[in-house]
Write a protein that holds these residues in place. Structure first.
Motif, PDB file in Angstrom:
ATOM      1  N   ASN A 125      29.791  29.087  51.374  1.00 19.60           N
ATOM      2  CA  ASN A 125      30.049  29.742  50.091  1.00 19.60           C
ATOM      3  C   ASN A 125      30.848  28.797  49.202  1.00 19.60           C
ATOM      4  N   LYS A 126      30.319  28.536  48.011  1.00 18.75           N
ATOM      5  CA  LYS A 126      31.020  27.720  47.032  1.00 18.75           C
ATOM      6  C   LYS A 126      31.124  28.510  45.736  1.00 18.75           C
ATOM      7  N   GLY A 127      32.248  28.354  45.056  1.00 18.72           N
ATOM      8  CA  GLY A 127      32.345  29.087  43.805  1.00 18.72           C
ATOM      9  C   GLY A 127      33.603  28.797  43.013  1.00 18.72           C
ATOM     10  N   THR A 128      33.661  29.456  41.864  1.00 20.98           N
ATOM     11  CA  THR A 128      34.795  29.368  40.947  1.00 20.98           C
ATOM     12  C   THR A 128      35.170  30.777  40.519  1.00 20.98           C
ATOM     13  N   GLU A 129      36.468  31.034  40.433  1.00 16.82           N
ATOM     14  CA  GLU A 129      36.956  32.349  40.012  1.00 16.82           C
ATOM     15  C   GLU A 129      38.008  32.178  38.918  1.00 16.82           C
ATOM     16  N   PHE A 130      37.939  33.047  37.929  1.00 19.36           N
ATOM     17  CA  PHE A 130      38.926  33.022  36.853  1.00 19.36           C
ATOM     18  C   PHE A 130      39.383  34.443  36.570  1.00 19.36           C
ATOM     19  N   GLU A 131      40.679  34.585  36.377  1.00 18.83           N
ATOM     20  CA  GLU A 131      41.243  35.905  36.076  1.00 18.83           C
ATOM     21  C   GLU A 131      42.302  35.763  34.994  1.00 18.83           C
ATOM     22  N   LEU A 132      42.286  36.687  34.039  1.00 15.84           N
ATOM     23  CA  LEU A 132      43.285  36.714  32.971  1.00 15.84           C
ATOM     24  C   LEU A 132      43.767  38.144  32.783  1.00 15.84           C
ATOM     25  N   ARG A 133      45.084  38.297  32.665  1.00 19.34           N
ATOM     26  CA  ARG A 133      45.692  39.591  32.342  1.00 19.34           C
ATOM     27  C   ARG A 133      46.730  39.364  31.255  1.00 19.34           C
ATOM     28  N   TRP A 134      46.625  40.155  30.185  1.00 18.80           N
ATOM     29  CA  TRP A 134      47.458  39.914  29.008  1.00 18.80           C
ATOM     30  C   TRP A 134      47.957  41.246  28.453  1.00 18.80           C
ATOM     31  N   VAL A 135      49.272  41.394  28.451  1.00 19.29           N
ATOM     32  CA  VAL A 135      49.895  42.536  27.778  1.00 19.29           C
ATOM     33  C   VAL A 135      50.174  42.082  26.351  1.00 19.29           C
ATOM     34  N   VAL A 136      49.246  42.367  25.453  1.00 23.08           N
ATOM     35  CA  VAL A 136      49.327  41.863  24.089  1.00 23.08           C
ATOM     36  C   VAL A 136      50.547  42.419  23.384  1.00 23.08           C
ATOM     37  N   ASN A 137      50.772  43.699  23.531  1.00 18.93           N
ATOM     38  CA  ASN A 137      51.963  44.371  23.018  1.00 18.93           C
ATOM     39  C   ASN A 137      52.112  45.675  23.790  1.00 18.93           C
ATOM     40  N   GLU A 138      53.044  46.534  23.384  1.00 16.61           N
ATOM     41  CA  GLU A 138      53.254  47.769  24.132  1.00 16.61           C
ATOM     42  C   GLU A 138      52.069  48.716  24.039  1.00 16.61           C
ATOM     43  N   ASN A 139      51.133  48.432  23.146  1.00 18.55           N
ATOM     44  CA  ASN A 139      49.955  49.281  23.004  1.00 18.55           C
ATOM     45  C   ASN A 139      48.757  48.773  23.798  1.00 18.55           C
ATOM     46  N   LEU A 140      48.518  47.460  23.741  1.00 18.32           N
ATOM     47  CA  LEU A 140      47.244  46.901  24.194  1.00 18.32           C
ATOM     48  C   LEU A 140      47.417  46.025  25.436  1.00 18.32           C
ATOM     49  N   VAL A 141      46.602  46.314  26.454  1.00 18.54           N
ATOM     50  CA  VAL A 141      46.538  45.505  27.670  1.00 18.54           C
ATOM     51  C   VAL A 141      45.076  45.129  27.897  1.00 18.54           C
ATOM     52  N   VAL A 142      44.819  43.840  28.091  1.00 15.33           N
ATOM     53  CA  VAL A 142      43.446  43.394  28.332  1.00 15.33           C
ATOM     54  C   VAL A 142      43.410  42.536  29.595  1.00 15.33           C
ATOM     55  N   SER A 143      42.238  42.481  30.205  1.00 14.20           N
ATOM     56  CA  SER A 143      42.015  41.579  31.330  1.00 14.20           C
ATOM     57  C   SER A 143      40.599  41.046  31.241  1.00 14.20           C
ATOM     58  N   ALA A 144      40.385  39.904  31.846  1.00 13.57           N
ATOM     59  CA  ALA A 144      39.058  39.299  31.860  1.00 13.57           C
ATOM     60  C   ALA A 144      38.884  38.564  33.177  1.00 13.57           C
ATOM     61  N   GLY A 145      37.634  38.456  33.600  1.00 15.63           N
ATOM     62  CA  GLY A 145      37.365  37.757  34.848  1.00 15.63           C
ATOM     63  C   GLY A 145      36.011  37.079  34.818  1.00 15.63           C
ATOM     64  N   TYR A 146      35.885  36.059  35.652  1.00 20.12           N
ATOM     65  CA  TYR A 146      34.611  35.355  35.785  1.00 20.12           C
ATOM     66  C   TYR A 146      34.458  34.911  37.228  1.00 20.12           C
ATOM     67  N   THR A 147      33.266  35.107  37.766  1.00 18.20           N
ATOM     68  CA  THR A 147      32.944  34.653  39.119  1.00 18.20           C
ATOM     69  C   THR A 147      31.650  33.854  39.079  1.00 18.20           C
TER      70      THR A 147
END
Length: 808
Positions: free
Chosen positions: A628-650
């Motif tokens: 198994n070979k691969g790449t993984e990316f993860e992002l988590r961002w609390v932009v402000n007290e209202n907005l929370v986003v996350s992103a991922g790539y496999t």
């Protein structure tokens, strides 16, 4: 108006009584609490929803390092995230953790596939019995779920190198180590599409016993739900309790357990698979010729064995060798036609069943002396499982495991170095009894536009008590010893080193008197073997002042190769020149993590290569090794007290090295594999098996494992309006993928969108979630290397869930 009646087991009734008593106790105490209300700390989840990796997560190496500091690709999903996004099973965790796309195991979300291979499930850092599809792993009672990609810590014992899920049950002790200050709890009810009906109750708080401080937390869940799929339902009871007692300032007990009683069934999906069925829903209808000669309404092994419905040559190499002339008369359908098949019309009969009763118990003793922590972990896990499918597969498990592990931990701080050490002897004993029955497994005989009948219904071994393909009874004892160290210099360098040695005594007996074709006079065959091996882990990382942490991890992991019921068959033992029941897997991983924007943005990027062995009793080559070979990316961002986003790539590519070396892979051949067959209806009354060849001129040119998309993109976002209302959305975008190893049928790419709204008041909340918002038509590969050319699982259309919660 629909009335839903819950059938309460004795344990469920006990939970109801316990909850009622706790509620009464809370009501009595409430007046006192109101007087000192200003002194009661009320925990409100706002902002990050616990999404940032700042808290300690001991499930990775055991040193209490945060996800940010841990030199390994890992993710944690908090209870608050799961509640906001209304996550109901582990398959949905792919939106929050890269590398966790899971193939269908006949529709049962038992364990995650991590990095393209079946993962394992841990409970508070201790490995549970294997559960690829014995029952859906419950997640509603968890305070947090950790997903670790790569092997477990050497302290945790032999494990599969792909990765694992660690379940953290709700507890009366907060992560800060403090008990809840006042009784608290909740009642919830979830309803939704297809008569979903789930009732939960939970209560926890502080108490005393013998003048000692203690805390408790009780959780119960009752479900009685129908399903989108025909002849499918879910009835389950989950009871969970955890207790913490401070005996002295230096001695603490943590104990509890979980009871899970599940009653449902597996869903094989659509049979008679063609590309036209996937693309347009066009299904080939027609009835198989009868084989039930004694008229009892089911086809016995003897009745199957008396005829030939597998082709004139039986075993085909390559698949293209099968022609019209190879089809016997009994393989051919009658009254052939076509129709458009609905996604809910699946290969499930009314009396199919998947039943599982699981009991998990733990008792931890934690003792502090000077600069030492000594923790003794006692763990017990057991299940009784029955799995019956009319098309011709049945099995049972009656297995249990008991483990006791002592961890001696200390640390030394000198000049610029903080050195942490762990030393751990352990003993783990597993006892198994397992039987399965699959020789006459014919997916295509049933016309899905008609009910199951004597034309397709087989007499199962779990009902007749004979004709098993495997019936194994035995045990294995694992004696292990491990040591780890974590060395951290205040100028940024960190080393994590670990080593483990295991010796495992295995005993197994095959009940040959119960196997297919036995007369009953056979003497059971027994075998035993002692295996041993080393595991090690080495990680190095460096933390820069501006927030980046690059790392490299290398590991070699000893792996016990057991089956679906934790069994090890006689045929796996004493194999010259073969790994048999024991093997080693390898990993190399390197990456970088970062915490930026005043620690409100976290990201992780990793690349890996691993090699591991899988086990499959229904395969001619039982132990397949994959790269198994691969790449993984993860992002988590609390932009402000209202907005929370996350992103991922496999990005992942899984190669079946065993099949590549052999130049072929055994499988159930489908209509699209038989390129020299003019009409698939000539074989759907039987079963064609053989070898799918690999290389130039074939669809699978490089031994690629089916069912695992090469690229997966994810995005989640939640917005809190700060007035009680919040909104959320998650998006998972998946590449097209081959349904089976031959790659003759392609499942289309898809984008899955879930969205929801919630409202939270002081003591009640409401969550409404629409899943598959765009009503995307998509599929999931079902046991792809073996059955992927014959069956596929159509996934759920647009549906909704609504959850009402009252908190006190």
């Amino acid at each position: 108006m629909k009335n839903t009646t819950f059938k309460l087991s004795p344990l469920a009734k006990a939970l109801a009584v316990t909850t009622a008593v706790a509620l009464s106790t809370h009501a009595i105490a409430q007046e006192e609490n109101e007087v000192n209300e200003a002194d009661v700390e009320k925990i409100e989840v706002t902002g990050s929803l616990g999404s940032l990796p700042g808290q300690d997560v001991e499930s990775v190496f055991g040193f209490g390092k945060s996800i940010l500091e841990t030199p390994r690709s890992a993710s944690t999903i908090s209870q608050e995230q799961m509640e906001r996004f209304n996550v109901s099973d582990i398959d949905e965790l792919v939106a929050f953790a890269p590398g966790t796309f899971t193939q269908s195991f006949f529709g049962v979300a038992g364990s995650l596939d991590v990095r393209g291979t079946p993962g394992e499930t841990y409970f508070r850092g201790v490995k549970r019995l294997d559960n690829p599809g014995n029952y859906p792993t419950p997640i509603g009672a968890s305070s947090r779920i950790d997903i670790v990609r790569g092997p477990a810590s050497p302290i945790y014992g032999p494990s599969k190198i792909g990765g694992y899920l660690n379940f953290n049950p709700k507890s009366a002790r907060a992560s800060s180590g403090q008990y809840l200050k006042a009784p608290t709890g909740a009642l919830s009810y979830t309803t939704g599409s297809w008569d979903k009906s789930i009732l939960t109750a939970e209560v926890g708080g502080p108490s005393t016993i013998g003048g000692k401080d203690m805390g408790y937390y009780l959780y119960g869940e009752l479900e009685n739900s129908d399903s989108f799929y025909d002849n499918t339902q879910t009835d389950q009871t989950i009871l969970q309790a955890s207790f913490n007692i401070d005996v002295t300032d230096s001695l603490r007990f943590e104990f509890g357990g979980m009871y899970h009683d599940y009653d449902g069934n597996q869903v094989a999906g659509w049979n008679r698979l063609t590309q036209d069925l996937v693309d347009n829903g066009t299904y080939i209808t027609g009835t198989a010729l009868p084989l039930d000669t004694d008229g009892d309404g089911q086809i016995s092994h003897e009745e199957y064995g008396a005829v030939n419905i597998a082709g004139n040559s039986f075993f085909y190499v390559p698949a293209s060798a099968f022609t019209d002339d190879e089809a016997t008369e009994l393989m051919q359908l009658q009254n052939v036609g076509t129709t458009t098949l609905n996604a809910n019309q699946v290969l499930v009969a009314p009396d199919d069943q998947l039943g599982n009763e699981a009991i998990t118990l733990y008792f931890d003793t934690i003792y502090y002396s000077d600069n030492w922590e000594i923790r003794n972990q006692f763990f017990y896990d057991a299940y009784e499982n029955i799995n019956e499918n009319a098309y011709g597969f049945s099995q049972f498990h009656d297995s249990w495991v008991i483990e006791d592990k002592v961890i001696f931990a200390t640390e030394i701080e000198q000049d610029s170095l903080l050195a942490q050490f762990q030393f751990s002897p352990s003993i783990r004993y597993t006892d198994f009894e397992h039987g399965d029955d699959f020789t006459f497994e014919y997916f295509n005989r049933r016309d899905l536009t008609m009910p199951s009948s004597a034309l397709d219904r087989r007499l199962l071994s779990t009902r007749s008590g004979k004709n098993y393909d495997n019936y194994d009874v035995g045990n294995y004892l694992d004696l292990g010893i491990a040591a780890m160290t974590d060395l951290t210099w205040d100028w940024g360098l960190n080393l994590v080193l670990g080593v483990r040695y295991d010796t495992i005594d295995i005993e197994s007996t095959s009940r040959t008197d119960l196997l297919l074709g036995a007369t009953g006079d056979e003497t059971p065959i027994s075998a035993d073997e002692t295996v041993d091996g080393w595991s090690w882990n080495a990680s190095i990382s460096y933390e820069f002042e501006f927030g980046l942490i690059p790392y490299i991890t290398a590991a070699e992991q000893a792996t016990l190769v057991a089956g679906q019921g934790a069994e090890i068959g006689v045929g796996q033992l004493n194999q010259p020149g073969s790994s048999g029941a024991f093997d080693t897997s390898e990993l190399i991983e390197y990456g970088v993590k970062g915490s930026l924007l005043d620690d409100t943005l976290y990201f992780a990027l990793s690349a890996f290569e691993q090699e591991r062995t899988d086990f499959n009793t229904q395969n001619v080559v039982t132990n397949n090794t994959t790269n198994n070979k691969g790449t993984e990316f993860e992002l988590r961002w609390v932009v402000n007290e209202n907005l929370v986003v996350s992103a991922g790539y496999t990005n992942i590519k899984v190669i079946n090295l065993t099949a590549l070396e052999n130049g072929n892979q055994f499988g159930f051949l489908g209509a699209e594999d038989l390129v020299n067959l003019t009409d698939p209806s000539l074989v759907f009354g039987g079963n064609v098996i053989g070898l799918n060849l690999i290389g130039e001129g074939f669809n699978n040119t490089d031994g690629r494992k089916a069912g695992i998309p090469e690229n997966i993109y994810t995005l989640t976002a939640t917005y809190d309006f700060q007035n009680g209302y919040a909104a959320n959305v998650s998006v998972v975008d998946v590449d097209e993928v081959a349904s089976g190893f031959s790659a003759s049928v392609t499942l289309p790419s898809y984008t899955l969108v879930n969205a929801g709204m919630s409202y939270e008041a002081e003591d009640w909340s409401f969550n409404l979630t629409v899943k598959n918002l765009t009503d995307e038509r998509y599929f999931r590969s079902n046991f792809p290397d073996l059955f992927g050319s014959q069956i596929v699982l159509p996934e759920l259309p647009r549906h909704w869930n609504a959850k009402f919660t009252y908190k006190f």
